[in-house]
Design an enzyme around this catalytic site. Structure first.
Site, PDB file in Angstrom:
ATOM      1  N   LEU A  42       1.333  -1.323   0.329  1.00  0.00           N
ATOM      2  CA  LEU A  42       0.086  -0.016  -0.242  1.00  0.00           C
ATOM      3  C   LEU A  42       0.496   1.008  -0.425  1.00  0.00           C
ATOM      4  CD1 LEU A  42      -2.393  -1.332   2.849  1.00  0.00           C
ATOM      5  CD2 LEU A  42      -2.722  -0.958   0.195  1.00  0.00           C
ATOM      6  N   SER A  43       0.602   2.351  -0.182  1.00  0.00           N
ATOM      7  CA  SER A  43       0.760   3.737   0.141  1.00  0.00           C
ATOM      8  C   SER A  43       1.917   3.879   0.896  1.00  0.00           C
ATOM      9  CB  SER A  43       0.557   4.954  -0.574  1.00  0.00           C
ATOM     10  OG  SER A  43      -0.412   4.913   0.476  1.00  0.00           O
ATOM     11  N   GLU A  44       1.825   3.269   2.346  1.00  0.00           N
ATOM     12  CA  GLU A  44       2.426   3.122   3.134  1.00  0.00           C
ATOM     13  C   GLU A  44       1.426   2.247   4.842  1.00  0.00           C
ATOM     14  OE1 GLU A  44       3.699   7.242   2.088  1.00  0.00           O
ATOM     15  OE2 GLU A  44       1.645   6.460   2.523  1.00  0.00           O
ATOM     16  N   THR A  45       2.874   1.929   4.844  1.00  0.00           N
ATOM     17  CA  THR A  45       2.432   0.847   6.539  1.00  0.00           C
ATOM     18  C   THR A  45       2.841   1.816   7.353  1.00  0.00           C
ATOM     19  OG1 THR A  45       2.440  -1.380   5.200  1.00  0.00           O
ATOM     20  CG2 THR A  45       2.564  -1.315   7.052  1.00  0.00           C
ATOM     21  N   HIS A  75      -1.879   9.391   6.396  1.00  0.00           N
ATOM     22  CA  HIS A  75      -3.488   8.457   6.834  1.00  0.00           C
ATOM     23  C   HIS A  75      -2.992   7.439   7.219  1.00  0.00           C
ATOM     24  CE1 HIS A  75      -0.830   6.129   3.624  1.00  0.00           C
ATOM     25  NE2 HIS A  75      -2.095   5.140   3.704  1.00  0.00           N
TER      26      HIS A  75
END
Length: 269
Positions: A42-45, A75
């Site tokens: 995902l875009s960030e973890t 987010h």
């Protein structure tokens, strides 16, 4: 260990911006964190662990894209605070120690969480060579942001132009250290938002991020100065969308949104 996928800046599953959240006892080596973030893809973890009582922060927090660690992520911070509150590990305000200083996140009775982030300074720039061609749109104005963000805030003509962008991501990759935020005033504020944006981050392995909380620490002062109001609502996204309520408080910007846990399971690694 438990791992969760949380949709942030939305109260509906399968919208907003998804983030992975993993609560740990301590941080293992960076290479392992990066491998998990690449696996989640995902875009960030977000990775967090509790800190000893009595300090300036309650939890340590780090964020990784599939390819690199980043200095700030809104987010995934919202997603982490949501997990802490919904699992009973925190109540009221949680203070996170991060690469961008101590960031607070406060849960409200209506289910929203408000995060306290540093306001990004904005520096006007001439339009960089190749930017209009890479975006496929005429640029109205360009501003650079703070070091922890590293984005270009690019104002375009109108909402329709922002929504219809199909950028050349390879060309955009060379134009900023992190990303390009395309933005415009809302066509109809009666729809419940004041400005729109889309965020493109090919330099850190993300072509488009659906709802970028950190970018709103720059969008909030930009549009608050334009509209003469400290409290605004931003709408961001292409295929997935979400809303970010912003409150400008001088050197700090408050970002408010909902979050929803959509997947919870065990990480076997």
């Amino acid at each position: 260990m438990r791992i969760r996928i949380v949709d942030a800046f939305t109260d509906q599953p399968f919208s907003g911006n998804p983030a992975g959240v993993l609560l740990l006892g301590s941080f293992p080596e960076d290479a392992w964190l990066q491998k998990v973030a690449a696996e989640v893809n995902l875009s960030e973890t977000a990775f967090a662990h509790p800190l000893p009582a009595g300090g300036e922060a309650d939890w340590a927090l780090r964020w990784f894209t599939p390819t690199t660690e980043v200095d700030m992520c809104g987010h995934a911070t919202l997603a982490t605070a949501h997990v802490l509150h919904t699992t009973g590990k925190a109540s009221g305000t949680v203070r996170f120690a991060t690469r961008s200083g101590v960031l607070g996140a406060t849960a409200a009775a209506d289910g929203t969480i408000t995060m306290d982030f540093p306001t990004s300074p904005l520096v006007p720039l001439p339009v960089p060579d190749g930017l209009e061609k890479a975006l496929g749109a005429e640029v109205v104005a360009v501003h650079d942001t703070a070091a922890h963000i590293g984005d270009l805030v690019v104002e375009l003509r109108d909402e329709a132009t922002v929504r219809s962008l199909t950028p050349d991501f390879a060309a955009l990759k060379a134009l900023s250290s992190r990303g390009v935020i395309a933005t415009a005033a809302a066509e109809d504020p009666d729809r419940g938002y004041d400005f729109v944006s889309r965020g493109f981050f090919p330099a850190v392995g993300i072509d488009e991020d659906p709802v970028t909380g950190s970018a709103h620490t720059a969008l909030a002062p930009y549009w608050s100065a334009r509209f003469g109001r400290d409290e605004l609502t931003g709408f961001q996204g292409g295929a997935r969308t979400g809303l970010v309520r912003t409150r400008l408080r001088g050197e700090r910007t408050l970002l408010t949104g909902h979050a929803v846990t959509v997947i919870e399971g065990d990480l076997h690694a």
